[in-house]
Design a protein around this motif. Sequence first.
Motif, mmCIF file in Angstrom:
data_model
loop_
_atom_site.group_PDB
_atom_site.id
_atom_site.type_symbol
_atom_site.label_atom_id
_atom_site.label_comp_id
_atom_site.label_asym_id
_atom_site.label_seq_id
_atom_site.Cartn_x
_atom_site.Cartn_y
_atom_site.Cartn_z
ATOM 1 N N GLY A 1 19.727 17.422 88.119
ATOM 2 C CA GLY A 1 18.222 16.895 88.860
ATOM 3 C C GLY A 1 17.723 17.845 89.955
ATOM 4 O O GLY A 1 16.882 18.094 90.316
ATOM 5 N N ALA A 2 19.100 18.254 90.882
ATOM 6 C CA ALA A 2 18.943 18.909 91.900
ATOM 7 C C ALA A 2 18.172 20.356 91.671
ATOM 8 O O ALA A 2 17.248 21.012 92.350
ATOM 9 C CB ALA A 2 20.174 19.250 92.806
ATOM 10 N N VAL A 3 18.700 20.902 90.623
ATOM 11 C CA VAL A 3 18.158 22.295 90.002
ATOM 12 C C VAL A 3 16.718 21.996 89.702
ATOM 13 O O VAL A 3 15.971 23.050 89.709
ATOM 14 C CB VAL A 3 19.166 22.729 89.123
ATOM 15 N N PHE A 4 16.312 21.147 88.905
ATOM 16 C CA PHE A 4 15.136 20.873 88.233
ATOM 17 C C PHE A 4 14.044 20.636 89.446
ATOM 18 O O PHE A 4 13.071 21.348 89.465
ATOM 19 C CB PHE A 4 15.176 19.449 87.503
ATOM 20 N N VAL A 5 14.386 19.919 90.235
ATOM 21 C CA VAL A 5 13.469 19.840 91.695
ATOM 22 C C VAL A 5 13.405 21.159 92.413
ATOM 23 O O VAL A 5 12.241 21.451 92.693
ATOM 24 C CB VAL A 5 13.750 18.658 92.410
ATOM 25 N N VAL A 6 14.516 21.935 92.632
ATOM 26 C CA VAL A 6 14.295 22.986 93.605
ATOM 27 C C VAL A 6 13.256 24.003 92.732
ATOM 28 O O VAL A 6 12.667 24.889 93.246
ATOM 29 C CB VAL A 6 15.693 23.604 93.766
ATOM 30 N N LEU A 7 13.653 24.369 91.311
ATOM 31 C CA LEU A 7 12.921 25.110 90.456
ATOM 32 C C LEU A 7 11.297 24.872 90.335
ATOM 33 O O LEU A 7 10.829 25.699 90.511
ATOM 34 C CB LEU A 7 13.735 25.093 89.044
ATOM 35 N N ALA A 8 11.257 23.680 90.358
ATOM 36 C CA ALA A 8 10.033 23.190 90.205
ATOM 37 C C ALA A 8 9.087 23.749 91.527
ATOM 38 O O ALA A 8 7.789 24.013 91.668
ATOM 39 C CB ALA A 8 9.810 21.558 89.940
ATOM 40 N N ASP A 9 9.875 23.261 92.714
ATOM 41 C CA ASP A 9 9.143 23.633 93.926
ATOM 42 C C ASP A 9 8.990 25.018 93.971
ATOM 43 O O ASP A 9 7.817 25.759 94.632
ATOM 44 C CB ASP A 9 10.152 22.992 95.008
ATOM 45 N N THR A 10 10.084 25.836 93.512
ATOM 46 C CA THR A 10 9.615 27.167 93.643
ATOM 47 C C THR A 10 8.625 27.876 92.704
ATOM 48 O O THR A 10 7.656 28.596 93.144
ATOM 49 C CB THR A 10 11.028 27.902 93.326
ATOM 50 N N VAL A 11 8.527 27.320 91.456
ATOM 51 C CA VAL A 11 7.288 27.512 90.725
ATOM 52 C C VAL A 11 6.094 27.250 91.245
ATOM 53 O O VAL A 11 5.111 28.116 91.279
ATOM 54 C CB VAL A 11 7.510 27.002 89.365
ATOM 55 N N GLY A 12 6.113 26.012 91.931
ATOM 56 C CA GLY A 12 4.577 25.778 92.509
ATOM 57 C C GLY A 12 4.390 26.472 93.688
ATOM 58 O O GLY A 12 3.028 26.501 94.089
ATOM 59 N N ARG A 13 5.368 27.062 94.266
ATOM 60 C CA ARG A 13 4.870 28.183 95.393
ATOM 61 C C ARG A 13 4.165 29.308 95.048
ATOM 62 O O ARG A 13 3.269 30.113 95.545
ATOM 63 C CB ARG A 13 6.067 28.443 96.144
ATOM 64 N N VAL A 14 4.413 29.909 93.796
ATOM 65 C CA VAL A 14 4.064 31.075 93.271
ATOM 66 C C VAL A 14 2.958 31.074 92.112
ATOM 67 O O VAL A 14 2.481 32.039 91.724
ATOM 68 C CB VAL A 14 5.088 31.965 92.870
#
Length: 314
Positions: free
Chosen positions: A268-281
């Motif tokens: 869950g931690a990996v999923f949210v952080v990856l989603a936030d990273t994708v949302g930035r770019v």
Amino acid sequence: MVAVVAGVVVLSVLVGSRTSSPGAILDTADPQHAVYVARFERTLLGLAVGAALGLAGACMQGLTRNPLADPGLLGVNAGASFAMVLAISVLGVSQQADYLWFAFAGAAVAAVLVHGIASLGRDSATPMKLAIAGAAVTAAVSSWTSGMLLADRKTMETFRYWQVGTVGGRGLDVLVTALPFLVLGAVLALTGARLLNALALGHDLARGLGRRTTRDGLVVGLAIVLLAGGATALAGPIAFVGLLVPHAVRIVLGSDHARVLPFSAAVGAVFVVLADTVGRVVLPPAEVQVGIVTAVVGVPVFLALLRRGRLGGL
């Protein structure tokens, strides 16, 4: 898994809507150093929120023996959201740290209400009745929340950025305030692995094995309220994390909650952080909120799992 989490943290700190020099990470005099500090803070927040939602979803699915259970579908997130809107609109609460108390209260009331409605009639709170009661409570509370927002434009302006689910624009002080509750919820959840394994065999057999199902269920329920309420207060109602992550973990590791619970927190931690990273770019220079990214990714993945009959067994 530790290596994956570390890699995702490094990626989240280095990648953003603006290109920055890696040398500025350690150079406090560099103007770009503040950018990396902000990314690191939102990364820590994303880790905490994702872990809490993944763990809460795994606990809720195990406790209710319902593969569709998650804090969003069983009214917990809706209750936390309504309580926060009520605090902003009626009580004039303006400090984000103060939202936590109302989010916990709203999540707890919603959880008790859903379980109480599902317990009416014969067979007590079956998985199907819990799903129906959760959907009904979520619809009702969400409509009340929308009504209050439409009647109070000032509250809507305060609430609308939080409503879509985001880990940006939050300070570490907010995370520090919520961290004790999240840690307590995680400890209670992880100690409930044996109970959840016993409940998978049915309440009667669990009692026959010596489990005090009512007491243990209250402990796991408190863990769910602390985790889901804290995560919702920090980042807003982020969908599909608590629903998809436990299924993905079960497909790989099986249904033993001694493994499902800690790995659900990590994934869950990996999923949210990856989603936030994708949302930035994905749409520079603007950012797509993490709640939108998880929904965009989560819907087709969940439908694919349903189509292939690969939802992790409980």
